[in-house]
Motif scaffolding. Structure first.
Motif, short mmCIF file in Angstrom:
data_model
loop_
_atom_site.label_atom_id
_atom_site.label_comp_id
_atom_site.label_asym_id
_atom_site.label_seq_id
_atom_site.Cartn_x
_atom_site.Cartn_y
_atom_site.Cartn_z
N CYS A 264 0.85 -1.19 0.00
CA CYS A 264 0.00 0.00 0.00
C CYS A 264 0.89 1.24 0.00
O CYS A 264 2.00 1.21 0.50
CB CYS A 264 -0.90 0.05 1.24
SG CYS A 264 -2.21 -1.18 1.28
N TYR A 265 0.34 2.33 -0.54
CA TYR A 265 0.94 3.64 -0.39
C TYR A 265 -0.02 4.47 0.44
O TYR A 265 -1.21 4.61 0.09
CB TYR A 265 1.17 4.33 -1.74
CG TYR A 265 1.53 5.79 -1.58
CD1 TYR A 265 2.83 6.17 -1.29
CD2 TYR A 265 0.56 6.78 -1.66
CE1 TYR A 265 3.17 7.50 -1.10
CE2 TYR A 265 0.88 8.11 -1.47
CZ TYR A 265 2.18 8.46 -1.19
OH TYR A 265 2.50 9.78 -1.00
N ILE A 266 0.48 5.02 1.56
CA ILE A 266 -0.37 5.83 2.44
C ILE A 266 0.38 7.11 2.77
O ILE A 266 1.47 7.08 3.34
CB ILE A 266 -0.74 5.06 3.72
CG1 ILE A 266 -1.47 3.76 3.35
CG2 ILE A 266 -1.62 5.92 4.62
CD1 ILE A 266 -1.89 2.92 4.53
N ALA A 267 -0.19 8.24 2.40
CA ALA A 267 0.48 9.53 2.49
C ALA A 267 0.32 10.17 3.87
O ALA A 267 -0.34 9.62 4.77
CB ALA A 267 -0.07 10.46 1.41
N ASP A 268 0.92 11.34 4.02
CA ASP A 268 0.83 12.08 5.28
C ASP A 268 -0.61 12.39 5.65
O ASP A 268 -1.47 12.61 4.78
CB ASP A 268 1.58 13.41 5.16
CG ASP A 268 3.08 13.25 5.05
OD1 ASP A 268 3.57 12.13 5.27
OD2 ASP A 268 3.76 14.26 4.74
N ASP A 269 -0.85 12.44 6.97
CA ASP A 269 -2.11 12.93 7.55
C ASP A 269 -3.32 12.08 7.18
O ASP A 269 -4.46 12.55 7.26
CB ASP A 269 -2.35 14.39 7.13
CG ASP A 269 -1.19 15.30 7.52
OD1 ASP A 269 -0.61 15.08 8.59
OD2 ASP A 269 -0.86 16.22 6.74
N VAL A 270 -3.10 10.83 6.79
CA VAL A 270 -4.20 9.90 6.59
C VAL A 270 -4.68 9.40 7.96
O VAL A 270 -3.87 9.17 8.87
CB VAL A 270 -3.76 8.71 5.71
CG1 VAL A 270 -4.80 7.59 5.73
CG2 VAL A 270 -3.54 9.19 4.27
N VAL A 271 -5.98 9.24 8.11
CA VAL A 271 -6.58 8.72 9.35
C VAL A 271 -7.34 7.44 9.03
O VAL A 271 -8.21 7.42 8.14
CB VAL A 271 -7.53 9.76 9.98
CG1 VAL A 271 -8.21 9.18 11.22
CG2 VAL A 271 -6.77 11.03 10.34
#
Length: 337
Positions: A264-271
């Motif tokens: 997975c790619y998960i960027a900054d400030d994801v909740v």
């Protein structure tokens, strides 16, 4: 070495996502398509890049122009912007960048991604990058001679010519030669399908005895419509995860009672709250998921998803979705609750 990137088309087959963002700037595995394309070409060339010239539509705006120049500068190259405001074909798009058409160069159309590892034959007049395909009748293909040189380009052959499809990336030892041939195409109004085509310039070079050879890529990934773009995102995530050459999950992710299944790619400030993410999911900056199960999907920035089970979904920037549809495609600022 220069890289010329014609990318003025908006990408109508990828609507609604391209109504607000040009197709080459749609992110795949966390980076815009054109960003990944230029980086991958630079890796194959394995030599300093002097300039990256982007041919865009003037309506793209200054922010996009600045973003493109930054892509070039990241490679240590000069970034140049040219405009193609009328859809007059591939040959015309290249000629819009005529002030940069000199010396060795790669021309790459920004709707495809590649994985390649071959030595570029810089002694040939040109290298046309190809990929072996199962149904060559659906593509433009190259015809080869016994010396493994390309002697003809054949569009969607009804009888077998070869199974090596042209993917839209070309190297020219001196792109100024192509420039001269395309100028003749335009001056003599040589039109196919209502447009000026790069193939007509290439065929004139072949007729003058110039040497063309193939460069075969291992992977060719399209970004033409929603389904193939999601599939390309899935495949790219797998490659990046296996190579371990990029950070895939930001340290600035808030996770509450949730699970991430790689890649997975998960960027900054994801909740992530009460959610299962993955495999094969890209989540853009600031996206919030609550009670969501999602796999094989591409979500852009600042989206809010709740109470959903998603598979093969593509969701735009600032979109809101709360529902039980599974395979969805919704554009920027859409609200489905």
């Amino acid at each position: 070495m220069k890289i010329i990137v014609p990318m003025a088309g908006r990408g109508s087959r990828l609507r609604p996502h391209t109504l607000t963002v040009p197709k080459p700037l749609i992110p795949v595995a966390g980076k815009p398509i054109v960003h990944r394309l230029v980086e991958d070409i630079a890796k194959v060339l394995n030599q300093p890049i002097e300039e990256v010239a982007f041919v865009i539509h003037e309506s793209f705006g200054k922010q996009i122009e600045n973003d493109l120049v930054a892509i070039a500068e990241k490679l240590g190259a000069k970034g140049t912007i040219y405009y193609q405001n009328e859809p007059l074909g591939t040959g015309h798009a290249i000629m819009c960048a005529k002030d940069s058409l000199s010396g060795p160069a790669v021309i790459a159309y920004a709707d495809t991604l590649i994985r390649a590892n071959f030595d570029l034959d810089t002694q040939a007049d040109s290298v046309i990058w190809v990929k072996q395909v199962d149904k060559p009748e659906a593509f433009g293909v190259v015809q080869m001679n016994e010396a493994n040189e390309i002697v003809e380009l054949v569009e969607k052959p009804q009888t077998f010519v070869s199974d090596l499809a042209v993917i839209g990336i070309y190297y020219f030892k001196d792109v100024g030669v192509l420039k001269n041939e395309l100028q003749l195409v335009i001056d003599n109004n040589i039109i196919h399908g209502g447009e000026y085509q790069i193939n007509d310039g290439i065929k004139q070079m072949m007729a003058k005895g110039m040497k063309f050879v193939p460069g075969e890529v291992a992977e060719w990934m399209d970004c033409g419509n929603k389904d193939v773009t999601v599939d390309t995102n899935n495949r790219m995530l797998k490659f990046i995860y296996e190579d371990a050459d990029e950070t895939m999950i930001s340290e600035k992710v808030r996770i509450e009672n949730s699970e991430i299944i790689q890649p997975c790619y998960i960027a900054d400030d994801v909740v992530l709250i009460n959610s299962i993410v993955g495999p094969n999911v890209s989540l853009g900056k600031g996206t919030h998921l609550t009670n969501v199960k999602i796999k094989n999907s591409l979500v852009q920035t600042h989206a809010h998803l709740r109470n959903a089970k998603l598979d093969n979904a593509m969701i735009g920037n600032h979109a809101t979705f709360d529902g039980d549809f599974k395979s969805i495609s919704i554009g920027d600022y859409s609200v489905l609750e």
